[in-house]
Scaffold this active site. Structure first.
Site, PDB file in Angstrom:
ATOM      1  CE1 TYR A  73       3.679   6.380  -1.388  1.00 37.12           C
ATOM      2  CE2 TYR A  73       4.349   8.238  -3.317  1.00 37.12           C
ATOM      3  CZ  TYR A  73       4.356   5.955  -2.873  1.00 37.12           C
ATOM      4  OH  TYR A  73       4.472   5.582  -3.516  1.00 37.12           O
ATOM      5  CB  VAL A 108       4.896   2.353   3.571  1.00 37.51           C
ATOM      6  CG1 VAL A 108       5.510   1.320   2.289  1.00 37.51           C
ATOM      7  CG2 VAL A 108       3.243   2.936   2.778  1.00 37.51           C
ATOM      8  CG  HIS A 124       8.285  -2.114  -0.126  1.00 42.86           C
ATOM      9  ND1 HIS A 124       6.810  -3.942  -0.725  1.00 42.86           N
ATOM     10  CD2 HIS A 124       9.907  -3.234  -1.037  1.00 42.86           C
ATOM     11  CE1 HIS A 124       7.000  -4.650  -1.986  1.00 42.86           C
ATOM     12  NE2 HIS A 124       8.500  -4.710  -1.524  1.00 42.86           N
TER      13      HIS A 124
END
Length: 254
Positions: A73, A108, A124
């Site tokens: 991420y 996202v 999400h």
């Protein structure tokens, strides 16, 4: 004596226009942001070919190897800083002048926000935010990461003392924003689906909450499986070109 009728009053007209605005709801998926250069999971060459989904997008994967998940991420955030909203994002935002627009997104990223959309429901989670590993939906623990250093490191703590983790809804976790999304879809006069395979639930189930009078449009260059009895109008184009066609349709019909 004032002989103005209510419709002659310049203050009344905008109010009447606002009251009569239709509810326009967008449901957007990965195809919405693909034109901006954000890698999708499902397409050929997508992220699932580089990272098994269970390793980086499940609560079990995080518990098994949190460092790998943080690295994944962190890379996505750095990539996000190098892209910009595409014409499709901008056209969605532009319709707020004529409709009550709500964007429900499975994405996202923050490209809808950066394009100017005001009312966004992130199903999400949000990539540029971090939260508690112990209680990820505790609003007191959700923080926005700085744009110039959007990195979560092992040892970074949330307000409750637990390890900071991405503010992402992973497989195996509940989707807390699904109820607000259902409420918006149920009140929609027009529902537009852009760039989603309609395979990921509960988001794919939102179609079932559209009322009988709701007009439904699907923008996607590929064939998408859906109930043919729903009267969906399929615009077989990418997000930007499809939004251009939709804007023309909405102008003619509204």
């Amino acid at each position: 004596m004032n002989n103005e009728t209510p419709t002659d009053n310049p203050i009344v007209k905008p109010i009447k226009t606002i009251i009569n605005m239709k509810n326009l709801v967008f449901l957007t998926g990965a195809g919405m942001s693909a034109e901006s250069g954000i890698s999708t999971f499902r397409d050929s060459g997508g992220l699932w070919e580089q990272y098994p989904v269970e390793a980086v997008a499940s609560i079990e994967g995080y518990e098994r190897d949190p460092e790998l998940v943080q690295k994944f991420y962190n890379e996505r955030r750095l990539q996000l800083g190098s892209v910009v909203p595409n014409e499709g994002h901008k056209l969605v935002a532009s319709l707020e002048d004529k409709f009550h627009v709500t964007v429900i997104t499975q994405n996202v990223d923050d490209l809808h926000e950066r394009a100017g959309s005001q009312n966004i429901i992130h199903l999400h989670g949000e990539l540029m935010k971090a939260t508690s590993s112990r209680n990820p939906n505790d609003p007191n623990c959700i923080v926005t990461l700085p744009e110039d250093n959007p990195i979560i490191r092992m040892g970074d703590k949330a307000k409750d003392g637990s390890q900071l983790r991405p503010f992402i809804v992973w497989f195996g976790e509940s989707v807390p924003m699904i109820e607000p999304a259902i409420e918006k879809v149920a009140k929609a006069d027009i529902l537009v689906i852009i760039g989603t395979s309609l395979n990921v639930y509960p988001a794919a189930g939102l179609l079932n909450f559209a009322n009988a009078h709701c007009k439904i449009y699907l923008i996607d260059p590929k064939d998408v499986s859906y109930n043919p009895n729903m009267g969906i109008r399929h615009i077989m184009k990418g997000a930007s070109e499809g939004m251009k066609e939709l804007c023309q349709i909405l102008q003619e019909e509204n």
